[in-house]
Design a protein around this motif. Structure first.
Motif, short mmCIF file in Angstrom:
data_model
loop_
_atom_site.label_atom_id
_atom_site.label_comp_id
_atom_site.label_asym_id
_atom_site.label_seq_id
_atom_site.Cartn_x
_atom_site.Cartn_y
_atom_site.Cartn_z
N GLY A 232 11.90 28.64 9.29
CA GLY A 232 12.79 27.33 9.87
C GLY A 232 14.39 27.73 10.18
O GLY A 232 14.68 27.25 10.99
N PRO A 233 15.00 28.32 9.25
CA PRO A 233 16.22 28.54 9.55
C PRO A 233 16.65 29.08 10.93
O PRO A 233 17.62 28.95 11.54
N ALA A 234 15.87 30.15 11.03
CA ALA A 234 16.01 31.16 12.37
C ALA A 234 15.61 30.31 13.68
O ALA A 234 16.33 30.63 14.59
N LEU A 235 14.55 29.61 13.43
CA LEU A 235 14.24 28.76 14.49
C LEU A 235 15.23 27.97 14.82
O LEU A 235 15.55 27.46 16.18
N ALA A 236 15.79 27.16 13.87
CA ALA A 236 17.07 25.95 13.96
C ALA A 236 17.98 26.75 14.68
O ALA A 236 18.70 26.11 15.76
N ALA A 237 18.69 28.01 14.13
CA ALA A 237 19.72 28.60 14.82
C ALA A 237 19.45 28.74 16.39
O ALA A 237 20.45 28.86 17.10
N LEU A 238 18.37 29.50 16.61
CA LEU A 238 18.09 29.79 18.10
C LEU A 238 17.84 28.60 19.19
O LEU A 238 18.56 28.59 20.07
N ARG A 239 17.38 27.56 18.28
CA ARG A 239 17.05 26.17 19.22
C ARG A 239 18.55 25.74 19.46
O ARG A 239 18.85 25.40 20.62
N SER A 240 19.51 25.90 18.59
CA SER A 240 20.88 25.10 18.63
C SER A 240 21.37 26.06 19.62
O SER A 240 22.20 25.25 20.35
N LEU A 327 7.77 37.07 17.05
CA LEU A 327 7.32 36.58 18.33
C LEU A 327 6.85 35.25 17.95
O LEU A 327 6.85 34.16 19.06
N GLY A 328 6.49 34.74 16.83
CA GLY A 328 6.07 33.43 16.66
C GLY A 328 7.64 32.55 16.90
O GLY A 328 7.12 31.18 17.36
N LEU A 329 8.52 32.91 16.44
CA LEU A 329 9.77 32.28 16.85
C LEU A 329 10.06 32.09 18.24
O LEU A 329 10.33 31.13 18.78
N LEU A 330 9.90 33.17 19.03
CA LEU A 330 10.16 33.20 20.27
C LEU A 330 9.33 32.23 21.16
O LEU A 330 9.53 31.62 22.21
N TYR A 331 7.77 32.32 20.90
CA TYR A 331 6.94 31.80 21.61
C TYR A 331 7.07 30.22 21.41
O TYR A 331 6.86 29.12 22.25
N ARG A 332 7.77 29.78 20.40
CA ARG A 332 8.18 28.33 20.15
C ARG A 332 9.20 27.86 20.85
O ARG A 332 9.26 26.56 21.17
N LEU A 333 10.13 28.69 21.46
CA LEU A 333 11.19 28.33 22.29
C LEU A 333 11.02 28.55 23.48
O LEU A 333 11.74 27.86 24.44
N ALA A 334 9.99 29.39 24.17
CA ALA A 334 9.86 29.63 25.45
C ALA A 334 9.16 28.41 26.26
O ALA A 334 8.24 28.07 25.89
N GLY A 335 9.53 28.18 27.45
CA GLY A 335 8.73 27.59 28.43
C GLY A 335 7.55 28.17 29.20
O GLY A 335 6.57 27.52 29.82
N ALA A 336 7.69 29.53 29.19
CA ALA A 336 6.57 30.37 29.46
C ALA A 336 6.82 31.77 29.39
O ALA A 336 7.84 32.14 28.97
#
Length: 453
Positions: A232-240, A327-336
């Motif tokens: 969660g923290p890594a995902l939130a930081a990248l998303r921000s 990769l689980g982090l990156l796939y959640r952020l990518a549009g393709a």
């Protein structure tokens, strides 16, 4: 003697030559292992495991599973969970051949399985190492995943009466031709397995020809894997850091692909203002060199390296995600996402990892490793084919600018991914038949000594 008179010598001679060569090679293997450890390819503290040392057998029934690398070991997790649920008395030994696989296993192993599982690095295929390993662990059955065929290991396990299964088996046409040059050896090794479950009918047919007479095509365990995790923290930081920018991901790329992705990015940047392209190399150690190679095309300030602790800033155009297990982090952020290994003749990585996380999939022409599922996804509109940088740019633009199309692709992909959900339980039931029956009253001898009987 009858085996030799029936032509068994055609297998015995090459296998004896292999045993002799590996015995001789054992003299230099410590040097080779030390060199690999210095390069970060082995855990120096655990090198004895590569010589078959370090047995710590628990009491009760023990199932040994071997998955050589990251993909195989990760595909074993849903199978392990199914086996653990079916046999509460069962303990597991899981061996891997790579350091990356061991690290990911430690990160992703479910908490409920940890008390029941021991991990070791698989011994090298030297007779003395193999004997030490098998005599120390005394597994009740063995499961090899995909295509790890080590003659000394297989024959030593068979000689000790260990029932063996080869599951999620795959065998390319090229590998089948190679084995076909030694048909007696192939029959001897593939015929040693009591259970062979292949990924496809083509794989099963090749295995049957080579000696696995009862090989059956049940499908690919990798398609039944749980969604990749994302802290969660890594995902939130990248998303921000990314904000509302469009994101194109190139996942698990191989040499020769990153330059094509960078070229596609150059074409897209004027059409998609703010585009961020993330490059996640299959081998993260390539990251720093890759960043240096990409800098001249975009400017050094436009390339950021995740292993250096950088987040993508407003000036970042190419973000090199040279880390393990994200990769689980990156796939959640990518549009393709372009699935790596498919723009170059490597065979492609698993496209359903992206599909499970709602990320539209782009595939190059080389998807031999996942041929059946790739064709099914393309045919169902769950993935788009791209031949080169120019087509990649067009396909990425189409998906990143059309939300309805992206949703249609991810919905179709989710349906395909869901179809594989029951495979671990089915496979677990077949493997369970190789194990001794549970003893409802317990076995004092087994519990006290760990004997396998």
């Amino acid at each position: 003697m009858s085996d030799l008179s029936d032509g068994g010598w055609r297998a015995a001679l090459p296998l004896a030559a292999w045993r002799g060569a590996t015995r001789l090679g054992a003299a230099v293997l410590p040097l080779w292992l030390g060199h690999r450890a210095r390069r970060g390819k082995e855990d120096a503290a655990r090198l004895p495991e590569r010589r078959g040392e370090g047995a710590d057998r628990p009491a009760g029934p023990l199932l040994w599973l071997h998955g050589a690398s990251v993909g195989e070991s990760q595909s074993a997790l849903p199978l392990l969970e199914a086996l653990a649920e079916a046999r509460p008395d069962l303990h597991f030994l899981l061996t891997t051949g790579t350091l990356t696989a061991a690290r990911l296993l430690e990160a992703r192993l479910p908490a409920a399985l940890r008390p029941r599982l021991r991990h070791r690095f698989v011994p090298l295929d030297v007779p003395a190492y193999v004997a030490r390993f098998l005599d120390g662990w005394r597994p009740d059955a063995a499961v090899l995943i995909e295509s790890e065929i080590w003659p000394n290991l297989i024959l030593a396990a068979e000689a000790r009466g260990v029932p063996m299964a080869l599951v999620n088996a795959r065998l390319s046409a090229g590998s089948a031709r190679g084995w076909g040059r030694l048909p007696a050896v192939a029959r001897r090794l593939f015929g040693a397995f009591r259970l062979v479950i292949a990924q496809s009918e083509a794989d099963a047919a090749r295995l049957r020809v080579l000696g696995a007479a009862e090989a059956q095509p049940w499908g690919n365990l990798k398609f039944a894997a749980r969604p990749l995790p994302a802290p969660g923290p890594a995902l939130a930081a990248l998303r921000s850091a990314i904000g509302g920018r469009p994101v194109l991901l190139a996942a698990s790329t191989h040499p020769g692909e990153e330059a094509q992705v960078a070229a596609a990015h150059a074409e897209l940047r004027t059409r998609l203002p703010g585009l961020l392209t993330i490059l996640a190399p299959r081998h993260p150690e390539r990251g720093p060199a890759l960043a240096r190679e990409l800098a001249p095309s975009t400017g050094a300030e436009a390339v950021a390296l995740r292993s250096a602790g950088a987040l993508p800033g407003t000036a970042t155009e190419l973000y090199v995600a040279d880390t393990i297990g994200e990769l689980g982090l990156l796939y959640r952020l990518a549009g393709a996402a372009l699935i790596g290994g498919s723009l170059v003749p490597h065979g492609g990585q698993n496209p359903l990892e992206a599909a499970r996380l709602g990320c539209p999939v782009l595939l190059g022409p080389h998807t031999e490793n996942f041929a059946a599922i790739a064709e099914r996804m393309v045919g169902a509109g769950a993935a788009l084919r791209v031949a080169d940088a120019a087509v990649l740019a067009e396909a990425a633009a189409a998906v990143l600018t059309d939300a309805d199309r992206a949703r249609s692709m991810t919905s179709a992909a989710a349906r395909i991914a869901a179809d594989a959900g029951a495979l671990p339980e089915r496979m677990a039931a077949a493997i369970e038949a190789l194990l001794p029956e549970p003893d409802p009253q317990g076995d004092p001898v087994r519990e006290a000594t760990g004997s396998t009987g």
